[in-house]
Design a protein around this motif. Sequence first.
Motif, PDB file in Angstrom:
ATOM      1  N   ASP A   1       0.835  -1.205   0.000  1.00  0.00           N
ATOM      2  CA  ASP A   1       0.000   0.000   0.000  1.00  0.00           C
ATOM      3  C   ASP A   1       0.865   1.248   0.000  1.00  0.00           C
ATOM      4  OD1 ASP A   1      -2.219  -1.567   0.045  1.00  0.00           O
ATOM      5  OD2 ASP A   1      -2.633  -1.311   2.181  1.00  0.00           O
ATOM      6  N   ARG A   2       1.926   1.211   0.787  1.00  0.00           N
ATOM      7  CA  ARG A   2       2.832   2.360   0.859  1.00  0.00           C
ATOM      8  C   ARG A   2       3.519   2.591  -0.480  1.00  0.00           C
ATOM      9  NH1 ARG A   2       5.877   1.135   6.543  1.00  0.00           N
ATOM     10  NH2 ARG A   2       4.066   1.276   7.887  1.00  0.00           N
TER      11      ARG A   2
ATOM     12  N   TYR B   1       7.744  11.757   0.187  1.00  0.00           N
ATOM     13  CA  TYR B   1       6.827  10.760   0.746  1.00  0.00           C
ATOM     14  C   TYR B   1       7.521   9.410   0.915  1.00  0.00           C
ATOM     15  CZ  TYR B   1       2.710  13.679   0.781  1.00  0.00           C
ATOM     16  OH  TYR B   1       1.798  14.655   1.085  1.00  0.00           O
TER      17      TYR B   1
ATOM     18  N   GLU C   1       2.461   1.685  -3.461  1.00  0.00           N
ATOM     19  CA  GLU C   1       1.465   2.200  -4.411  1.00  0.00           C
ATOM     20  C   GLU C   1       1.155   3.663  -4.147  1.00  0.00           C
ATOM     21  OE1 GLU C   1      -1.921  -0.402  -4.239  1.00  0.00           O
ATOM     22  OE2 GLU C   1      -0.702  -2.151  -4.748  1.00  0.00           O
ATOM     23  N   LYS C   2       1.107   4.049  -2.880  1.00  0.00           N
ATOM     24  CA  LYS C   2       0.827   5.441  -2.542  1.00  0.00           C
ATOM     25  C   LYS C   2       1.953   6.357  -3.039  1.00  0.00           C
ATOM     26  CE  LYS C   2      -0.862   8.231   1.253  1.00  0.00           C
ATOM     27  NZ  LYS C   2      -1.363   8.229   2.609  1.00  0.00           N
TER      28      LYS C   2
END
Length: 93
Positions: A3-4, A23, A6-7
């Motif tokens: 998830d990280r 990020y 992809e973010k």
Amino acid sequence: MNDRIEKVLGIAVEEGLPRAMGYYSLLISPAPKPRIKTSGYNKYTPQGQMMVPNVNYNKELTVWKKTKLFPFFLEHGYTTEQIVDAYNKSIFK
């Protein structure tokens, strides 16, 4: 962890690569800090610690950049030129 990743890649597409590098540092692998906390008699932080310059900052930043930051974006399809240009515009100096 996916998830990280992809973010961060989504931010690279939406807001640009320099912002995604910031990020990446927040979400996946923390960048070295220019100032570090140490215990001391000058109490500047709420925890009773003072901030002192990190004398190894430039060396730590170079190692982090070569072992974590650049390889991550290289393996996700960005060119070296794009990464270096984005790094120069990013928050890391």
